[in-house]
Design a protein around this motif. Structure first.
Motif, PDB file in Angstrom:
ATOM      1  N   ILE A   1     -16.352  13.246 -28.049  1.00 48.20           N
ATOM      2  CA  ILE A   1     -15.339  13.626 -27.057  1.00 48.20           C
ATOM      3  C   ILE A   1     -15.813  13.275 -25.650  1.00 48.20           C
ATOM      4  N   ALA A   2     -17.049  13.647 -25.326  1.00 49.69           N
ATOM      5  CA  ALA A   2     -17.584  13.376 -23.989  1.00 49.69           C
ATOM      6  C   ALA A   2     -17.627  11.878 -23.708  1.00 49.69           C
ATOM      7  N   GLU A   3     -17.952  11.089 -24.723  1.00 45.09           N
ATOM      8  CA  GLU A   3     -18.078   9.639 -24.558  1.00 45.09           C
ATOM      9  C   GLU A   3     -16.756   8.990 -24.179  1.00 45.09           C
ATOM     10  N   HIS A   4     -15.645   9.560 -24.673  1.00 43.93           N
ATOM     11  CA  HIS A   4     -14.344   8.919 -24.467  1.00 43.93           C
ATOM     12  C   HIS A   4     -13.454   9.613 -23.451  1.00 43.93           C
ATOM     13  N   VAL A   5     -13.743  10.856 -23.132  1.00 41.23           N
ATOM     14  CA  VAL A   5     -12.863  11.613 -22.224  1.00 41.23           C
ATOM     15  C   VAL A   5     -13.493  11.804 -20.843  1.00 41.23           C
ATOM     16  N   TRP A   6     -14.823  11.814 -20.772  1.00 40.61           N
ATOM     17  CA  TRP A   6     -15.512  11.982 -19.491  1.00 40.61           C
ATOM     18  C   TRP A   6     -16.197  10.694 -19.080  1.00 40.61           C
ATOM     19  N   ASP A   7     -16.577  10.597 -17.795  1.00 40.04           N
ATOM     20  CA  ASP A   7     -17.238   9.391 -17.305  1.00 40.04           C
ATOM     21  C   ASP A   7     -18.748   9.580 -17.293  1.00 40.04           C
ATOM     22  N   ASP A   8     -19.458   8.663 -16.597  1.00 51.98           N
ATOM     23  CA  ASP A   8     -20.921   8.697 -16.654  1.00 51.98           C
ATOM     24  C   ASP A   8     -21.533   9.826 -15.833  1.00 51.98           C
ATOM     25  N   HIS A   9     -20.699  10.641 -15.166  1.00 53.48           N
ATOM     26  CA  HIS A   9     -21.217  11.813 -14.454  1.00 53.48           C
ATOM     27  C   HIS A   9     -21.291  13.040 -15.372  1.00 53.48           C
ATOM     28  N   PHE A  10     -20.881  12.874 -16.610  1.00 52.95           N
ATOM     29  CA  PHE A  10     -20.901  13.991 -17.555  1.00 52.95           C
ATOM     30  C   PHE A  10     -22.336  14.435 -17.841  1.00 52.95           C
TER      31      PHE A  10
ATOM     32  N   PRO B   1     -24.717  15.987 -20.394  1.00 58.57           N
ATOM     33  CA  PRO B   1     -24.722  16.284 -21.835  1.00 58.57           C
ATOM     34  C   PRO B   1     -25.205  17.686 -22.176  1.00 58.57           C
ATOM     35  N   LEU B   2     -25.859  18.359 -21.226  1.00 62.74           N
ATOM     36  CA  LEU B   2     -26.340  19.708 -21.478  1.00 62.74           C
ATOM     37  C   LEU B   2     -25.315  20.780 -21.098  1.00 62.74           C
ATOM     38  N   SER B   3     -24.214  20.363 -20.505  1.00 64.64           N
ATOM     39  CA  SER B   3     -23.208  21.340 -20.080  1.00 64.64           C
ATOM     40  C   SER B   3     -22.306  21.731 -21.242  1.00 64.64           C
ATOM     41  N   ASN B   4     -21.532  22.787 -21.036  1.00 63.83           N
ATOM     42  CA  ASN B   4     -20.576  23.235 -22.059  1.00 63.83           C
ATOM     43  C   ASN B   4     -19.145  22.894 -21.655  1.00 63.83           C
ATOM     44  N   VAL B   5     -18.977  21.840 -20.850  1.00 63.96           N
ATOM     45  CA  VAL B   5     -17.661  21.530 -20.297  1.00 63.96           C
ATOM     46  C   VAL B   5     -16.648  21.197 -21.383  1.00 63.96           C
ATOM     47  N   VAL B   6     -17.074  20.547 -22.477  1.00 62.76           N
ATOM     48  CA  VAL B   6     -16.132  20.247 -23.561  1.00 62.76           C
ATOM     49  C   VAL B   6     -15.583  21.537 -24.150  1.00 62.76           C
ATOM     50  N   ASP B   7     -16.470  22.498 -24.410  1.00 63.67           N
ATOM     51  CA  ASP B   7     -16.037  23.783 -24.967  1.00 63.67           C
ATOM     52  C   ASP B   7     -15.100  24.517 -24.005  1.00 63.67           C
ATOM     53  N   VAL B   8     -15.402  24.431 -22.703  1.00 56.22           N
ATOM     54  CA  VAL B   8     -14.557  25.083 -21.700  1.00 56.22           C
ATOM     55  C   VAL B   8     -13.147  24.499 -21.729  1.00 56.22           C
ATOM     56  N   TYR B   9     -13.044  23.176 -21.804  1.00 53.82           N
ATOM     57  CA  TYR B   9     -11.723  22.541 -21.806  1.00 53.82           C
ATOM     58  C   TYR B   9     -10.970  22.809 -23.107  1.00 53.82           C
ATOM     59  N   VAL B  10     -11.686  22.892 -24.221  1.00 61.59           N
ATOM     60  CA  VAL B  10     -11.024  23.246 -25.472  1.00 61.59           C
ATOM     61  C   VAL B  10     -10.428  24.651 -25.367  1.00 61.59           C
ATOM     62  N   GLN B  11     -11.172  25.573 -24.778  1.00 61.52           N
ATOM     63  CA  GLN B  11     -10.656  26.930 -24.606  1.00 61.52           C
ATOM     64  C   GLN B  11      -9.439  26.949 -23.690  1.00 61.52           C
ATOM     65  N   ARG B  12      -9.453  26.114 -22.632  1.00 59.40           N
ATOM     66  CA  ARG B  12      -8.284  26.035 -21.749  1.00 59.40           C
ATOM     67  C   ARG B  12      -7.062  25.553 -22.515  1.00 59.40           C
ATOM     68  N   LEU B  13      -7.258  24.520 -23.353  1.00 60.52           N
ATOM     69  CA  LEU B  13      -6.142  24.020 -24.145  1.00 60.52           C
ATOM     70  C   LEU B  13      -5.619  25.091 -25.095  1.00 60.52           C
ATOM     71  N   ARG B  14      -6.514  25.801 -25.729  1.00 60.74           N
ATOM     72  CA  ARG B  14      -6.073  26.856 -26.650  1.00 60.74           C
ATOM     73  C   ARG B  14      -5.242  27.919 -25.938  1.00 60.74           C
TER      74      ARG B  14
END
Length: 228
Positions: A175-184, A186-199
């Motif tokens: 997900i991070a590879e295709h949805v975020w850019d090179d400023h992502f 990898p140790l953050s929980n941003v993917v989980d945060v956005y999934v929770q926002r969508l839910r």
């Protein structure tokens, strides 16, 4: 989807990157051909926008190097109006399409969508339905039980990527590879945060979540009903 934009004019790169991000693309920017070759070799991009007139390594050589590496990433060239020979060389080097400067951003977006459709993703219907969830891919509208749900650009990008992989368990790294850019980070929980926002925006009381968590693996968009 993640795009590599190769443009040596900082102002033009900034304007185009902003427009792409507003259309829910993640964008990395390279200002010369050498950086472009390195970034294309180390990241998995869904598309490239390549200016032919570049410092260090010219655009035709960048295109040729990318193809020699075995990459089939869709490439849209940007060329000067009088650069016919360069356009021919670029297409022969492996570019999928070209656009003459100055260009209309709407046409650039349409051409980018077209080469991505012809690339390594199957053609995506203009309307996807997953049970109560409807995604209109052209307008980026999202509805639940016929009620429009307003999503931010990154939220929509995440949802569309899960929809492209509907039924698959998609890892956080993918997900991070295709949805975020090179400023992502990898140790953050941003993917989980956005999934929770969508839910919070998509799920309805008393119903199972449309986005399932597979512990230790990733996330999966539930395919209860899918039709164009």
């Amino acid at each position: 989807m993640r795009i590599l934009l190769i443009e040596d004019d900082p102002g033009a790169a900034q304007v185009l990157a902003k427009g792409l991000r507003e259309q829910a693309y993640a964008v990395d920017v390279a200002s010369d051909g050498g950086a472009a070759i390195f970034m294309a070799a180390t990241n998995d991009y869904d598309g490239m926008i390549l200016d032919l007139m570049l410092p260090v390594v010219d655009g035709v050589t960048v295109c040729r190097r990318v193809r020699e590496s075995g990459s089939a990433v869709p490439i849209l060239m940007l060329t000067a109006r009088d650069a016919v020979e360069s356009r021919v060389n670029g297409l022969d080097a492996g570019a999928d399409d070209y656009l003459v400067k100055p260009y209309d951003v709407r046409e650039l977006m349409a051409r980018l969508r077209a080469i991505i459709r012809r690339g390594h993703y199957p053609v995506m219907p203009e309307r996807l339905v997953f049970g109560p969830l409807t995604i209109e891919t052209r307008s980026h509208r999202v509805l639940v039980d016929g009620r429009e749900v307003l999503l931010r650009a990154k939220e929509y990008a995440l949802l569309e990527y899960l929809a492209r992989r509907a039924g698959d368990v998609v890892s956080r790294g993918d997900i991070a590879e295709h949805v975020w850019d090179d400023h992502f980070d990898p140790l953050s929980n941003v993917v989980d945060v956005y999934v929770q926002r969508l839910r919070r925006k998509l799920d309805q009381p008393g119903r199972d979540s449309l986005i399932r968590t597979r512990r230790g693996e990733g996330y999966q968009l539930s395919v209860t009903s899918l039709r164009p």
